[in-house]
Write a protein that holds these residues in place. Sequence first.
Motif, PDB file in Angstrom:
ATOM      1  N   GLY A 324       0.812  -1.212   0.000  1.00  0.00           N
ATOM      2  CA  GLY A 324       0.000   0.000   0.000  1.00  0.00           C
ATOM      3  C   GLY A 324       0.844   1.260   0.000  1.00  0.00           C
ATOM      4  N   LEU A 325       1.914   1.253   0.805  1.00  0.00           N
ATOM      5  CA  LEU A 325       2.807   2.412   0.842  1.00  0.00           C
ATOM      6  C   LEU A 325       3.469   2.627  -0.527  1.00  0.00           C
ATOM      7  CD1 LEU A 325       4.616   1.980   4.293  1.00  0.00           C
ATOM      8  CD2 LEU A 325       2.728   3.519   3.730  1.00  0.00           C
ATOM      9  N   CYS A 326       3.868   1.515  -1.162  1.00  0.00           N
ATOM     10  CA  CYS A 326       4.497   1.627  -2.483  1.00  0.00           C
ATOM     11  C   CYS A 326       3.542   2.283  -3.480  1.00  0.00           C
ATOM     12  CB  CYS A 326       4.917   0.247  -2.979  1.00  0.00           C
ATOM     13  SG  CYS A 326       6.290  -0.488  -2.067  1.00  0.00           S
ATOM     14  N   HIS A 327       2.292   1.819  -3.507  1.00  0.00           N
ATOM     15  CA  HIS A 327       1.312   2.422  -4.408  1.00  0.00           C
ATOM     16  C   HIS A 327       1.054   3.881  -4.023  1.00  0.00           C
ATOM     17  CE1 HIS A 327       0.348  -0.952  -6.866  1.00  0.00           C
ATOM     18  NE2 HIS A 327      -0.091  -1.704  -5.878  1.00  0.00           N
ATOM     19  N   TYR A 328       0.988   4.166  -2.738  1.00  0.00           N
ATOM     20  CA  TYR A 328       0.685   5.517  -2.258  1.00  0.00           C
ATOM     21  C   TYR A 328       1.698   6.531  -2.791  1.00  0.00           C
ATOM     22  CZ  TYR A 328      -0.867   9.076   1.111  1.00  0.00           C
ATOM     23  OH  TYR A 328      -1.358  10.222   1.705  1.00  0.00           O
ATOM     24  N   TYR A 329       2.970   6.110  -2.815  1.00  0.00           N
ATOM     25  CA  TYR A 329       4.033   7.035  -3.231  1.00  0.00           C
ATOM     26  C   TYR A 329       4.463   6.840  -4.688  1.00  0.00           C
ATOM     27  CZ  TYR A 329       4.387   8.048   1.730  1.00  0.00           C
ATOM     28  OH  TYR A 329       4.109   8.427   3.020  1.00  0.00           O
ATOM     29  N   CYS A 330       3.789   5.940  -5.406  1.00  0.00           N
ATOM     30  CA  CYS A 330       4.136   5.693  -6.812  1.00  0.00           C
ATOM     31  C   CYS A 330       3.450   6.737  -7.694  1.00  0.00           C
ATOM     32  CB  CYS A 330       3.698   4.279  -7.213  1.00  0.00           C
ATOM     33  SG  CYS A 330       3.870   3.933  -8.970  1.00  0.00           S
ATOM     34  N   GLN A 331       4.078   7.874  -7.833  1.00  0.00           N
ATOM     35  CA  GLN A 331       3.458   8.983  -8.553  1.00  0.00           C
ATOM     36  C   GLN A 331       3.433   8.774 -10.069  1.00  0.00           C
ATOM     37  OE1 GLN A 331       5.146  12.699  -7.291  1.00  0.00           O
ATOM     38  NE2 GLN A 331       4.754  12.289  -5.125  1.00  0.00           N
ATOM     39  N   GLY A 332       4.159   7.770 -10.554  1.00  0.00           N
ATOM     40  CA  GLY A 332       4.146   7.503 -11.977  1.00  0.00           C
ATOM     41  C   GLY A 332       2.904   6.772 -12.451  1.00  0.00           C
ATOM     42  N   ASP A 333       2.056   6.380 -11.517  1.00  0.00           N
ATOM     43  CA  ASP A 333       0.831   5.652 -11.845  1.00  0.00           C
ATOM     44  C   ASP A 333      -0.360   6.543 -11.491  1.00  0.00           C
ATOM     45  OD1 ASP A 333      -1.294   3.961 -12.152  1.00  0.00           O
ATOM     46  OD2 ASP A 333      -0.464   2.334 -10.945  1.00  0.00           O
ATOM     47  N   SER A 334      -1.168   6.882 -12.479  1.00  0.00           N
ATOM     48  CA  SER A 334      -2.301   7.777 -12.233  1.00  0.00           C
ATOM     49  C   SER A 334      -3.345   7.159 -11.308  1.00  0.00           C
ATOM     50  CB  SER A 334      -2.960   8.156 -13.563  1.00  0.00           C
ATOM     51  OG  SER A 334      -3.458   6.996 -14.221  1.00  0.00           O
ATOM     52  N   LEU A 335      -3.297   5.853 -11.144  1.00  0.00           N
ATOM     53  CA  LEU A 335      -4.263   5.173 -10.280  1.00  0.00           C
ATOM     54  C   LEU A 335      -3.636   4.723  -8.961  1.00  0.00           C
ATOM     55  CD1 LEU A 335      -6.022   2.894 -12.939  1.00  0.00           C
ATOM     56  CD2 LEU A 335      -6.819   5.098 -12.055  1.00  0.00           C
ATOM     57  N   HIS A 336      -2.527   5.360  -8.585  1.00  0.00           N
ATOM     58  CA  HIS A 336      -1.793   4.836  -7.430  1.00  0.00           C
ATOM     59  C   HIS A 336      -2.556   4.959  -6.119  1.00  0.00           C
ATOM     60  CE1 HIS A 336       0.053   8.760  -5.876  1.00  0.00           C
ATOM     61  NE2 HIS A 336      -0.564   9.119  -6.987  1.00  0.00           N
ATOM     62  N   PHE A 337      -3.365   5.991  -5.952  1.00  0.00           N
ATOM     63  CA  PHE A 337      -4.128   6.099  -4.715  1.00  0.00           C
ATOM     64  C   PHE A 337      -5.236   5.047  -4.658  1.00  0.00           C
ATOM     65  CE2 PHE A 337      -2.658  10.687  -4.722  1.00  0.00           C
ATOM     66  CZ  PHE A 337      -1.776  10.498  -3.673  1.00  0.00           C
ATOM     67  N   GLU A 338      -5.856   4.756  -5.811  1.00  0.00           N
ATOM     68  CA  GLU A 338      -6.871   3.701  -5.845  1.00  0.00           C
ATOM     69  C   GLU A 338      -6.242   2.352  -5.487  1.00  0.00           C
ATOM     70  OE1 GLU A 338      -6.533   6.055  -8.066  1.00  0.00           O
ATOM     71  OE2 GLU A 338      -8.469   6.740  -8.855  1.00  0.00           O
ATOM     72  N   LYS A 339      -5.059   2.072  -6.043  1.00  0.00           N
ATOM     73  CA  LYS A 339      -4.389   0.802  -5.755  1.00  0.00           C
ATOM     74  C   LYS A 339      -3.935   0.739  -4.304  1.00  0.00           C
ATOM     75  CE  LYS A 339      -2.831   0.118 -10.532  1.00  0.00           C
ATOM     76  NZ  LYS A 339      -1.657   0.030 -11.436  1.00  0.00           N
ATOM     77  N   ALA A 340      -3.479   1.859  -3.769  1.00  0.00           N
ATOM     78  CA  ALA A 340      -3.087   1.903  -2.358  1.00  0.00           C
ATOM     79  C   ALA A 340      -4.289   1.593  -1.477  1.00  0.00           C
ATOM     80  CB  ALA A 340      -2.502   3.268  -2.013  1.00  0.00           C
ATOM     81  N   GLU A 341      -5.430   2.201  -1.800  1.00  0.00           N
ATOM     82  CA  GLU A 341      -6.635   1.968  -1.000  1.00  0.00           C
ATOM     83  C   GLU A 341      -7.021   0.498  -1.019  1.00  0.00           C
ATOM     84  OE1 GLU A 341     -10.640   1.272   0.066  1.00  0.00           O
ATOM     85  OE2 GLU A 341     -10.011   1.225  -2.044  1.00  0.00           O
ATOM     86  N   ARG A 342      -6.871  -0.174  -2.169  1.00  0.00           N
ATOM     87  CA  ARG A 342      -7.220  -1.593  -2.253  1.00  0.00           C
ATOM     88  C   ARG A 342      -6.270  -2.454  -1.415  1.00  0.00           C
ATOM     89  NH1 ARG A 342      -8.401  -0.377  -7.810  1.00  0.00           N
ATOM     90  NH2 ARG A 342      -6.381  -1.177  -8.499  1.00  0.00           N
ATOM     91  N   ALA A 343      -4.989  -2.089  -1.412  1.00  0.00           N
ATOM     92  CA  ALA A 343      -4.026  -2.847  -0.598  1.00  0.00           C
ATOM     93  C   ALA A 343      -4.343  -2.700   0.885  1.00  0.00           C
ATOM     94  CB  ALA A 343      -2.600  -2.368  -0.884  1.00  0.00           C
TER      95      ALA A 343
END
Length: 567
Positions: A324-343
């Motif tokens: 979740g932290l990785c997705h949260y800070y992965c700014q290269g992915d426009s859906l990173h907050f959605e993926k973080a929330e799912r994790a």
Amino acid sequence: MIASGRILLLQGKTAEADEIFKKAKKYAKKDITAKRLIGESFLYNVPGVKPNFTRAELELKEAMDISAKDFATLMVLAYCYKEIPNGGLAALHYEYAANIEPTNPLPQLMLAKVYRAAKITEKFLNYVDKAIAIKPDYSEAMRYKAEFLYFESKWEMATETAKNLVNKGAEVTIEDEMLLANLLYITKDCAGCSALVEKILKKDPSKNYLRRLQAYCDYDSGKYPEGLRILEDFFKQVAPDKVLPSDYDYLAKLQIKTGRDTSVAIRNFRKVIELDSSKWALHEDIAKLYYNSKNFCSAAVSYQTYIDSLTETQALVNANYVLGLCHYYCQGDSLHFEKAERAFAKITELVPDAGLGWAWRAKSMSKLEPDIAGNPEDTTLLAAFGKAKEFFDRFVAIGEGDPVKNKKDLITSYEYLASYYFLKKDDANSRVNLDKLLAIDPENETGKEILKFLMGETPAPPPIKGKGNSRIVADAVPASQKKPQARFDSPAAFHSTQVGFPVCCTLPFQSVSVFVFSATRTAPAKRSARVPDGHLLHPASSVAWPILPAPLLFHSRRPGLSVRQFR
């Protein structure tokens, strides 16, 4: 004559061999040796052809009719039963042989082999120890015991036996020394391992691949540069088919410890997994390397691969947290907050009574709130605001059980909830959350400023240099006007508005706007002064004031105030 019969048997000429054996038995009717040798002949075989155990047993029993106490015949018949296999009869005849020659270690060793095949470990060890006790330098018995203990992963006992074999054995082979070197490494006797490897290499330089053990030991002893040098030399000389997955594993670990290129270490870890799929857990090591180098997007991919093979609950919780932290800070992915929330949602499913998942799920979802300030004309966005509220509420319900441990996330939660209720015009609940916020963080600027607006107060501007403490607010305000009497919920509604009473403007906390205040009823003149993002410009002094963080709240008690928004 018997030898000629054996040759014929090996050539597949059984009938001709039988004729020779008949002649041999005719000339040696009472010769037990001749009969035993004939029986032994049927135990020999060419590759791919099973020995004729039935004929061997028959011939050997004829020999036993001559003498039931012949040691050699008993040993051969016992071997025949062992190979059939008939462990009971084999053990019985080896016992007969041992009674006839109690000082001979061979029957004891063969009994040990019978019980090893039967997987009766206690009796195996008992008989192999008897063989060694009879002959302390009996290399075959010590080797057999050491190998058994090695494959049973009884490292300490195996090492002791292998040391006795190498140091006391009558017939020590280089393979025996190699077994001991492996055991010394496994038991972390790195000094002994390195010394023995050097000894072996002096005898046979072709055993260069043993240098891996030196490199492994150097890693385990913290001698990283030495270990890397040895292992790199090893890779230059070793044949590709002799390289083990562990070689790539240690190479990667040594490269990391010596500060080598992380990408090279990652490639070597991937090589380990390619050669041995049971090493899938190395995906976590790869993910950590990406994470530590702040390559959060690649780290997320590796963590997901690692998680796909996990089954244990706590391991899943830990891995999904970092994912979740990785997705949260992965700014290269426009859906990173959605993926973080799912994790983080996965954590709330696995451990719903733990606050960690709810806190980060709320933070991730708060990043997906509608951009009200960026779209002032869209009056539907305010109604859609509050996606994170449910998750902040769940965290608060859990986190308040230990306010000291959860202080940081409670502050974030109370700030969000106070702002949420303020935007929804629910001042009572906003005040409840502000009280909780200021109780654990009395100097919280966001909470203090929101509270001032709820109480109908306005902070004074900073002093203007050279002009004393100038204010644009009235000194006397009737008590009835201390609470704002009007609220403007969008920049458009607040734009160029002439106000004759206290006002309150609320803006969503994702955006920052710049305002110019004037103490007259006319619109302020345009100014060329540069205003930093997140500041207000005082019209008379050109002094930039810091504005409030999320949400942005402004309140004036000065009657007749003219306000204009500048983008």
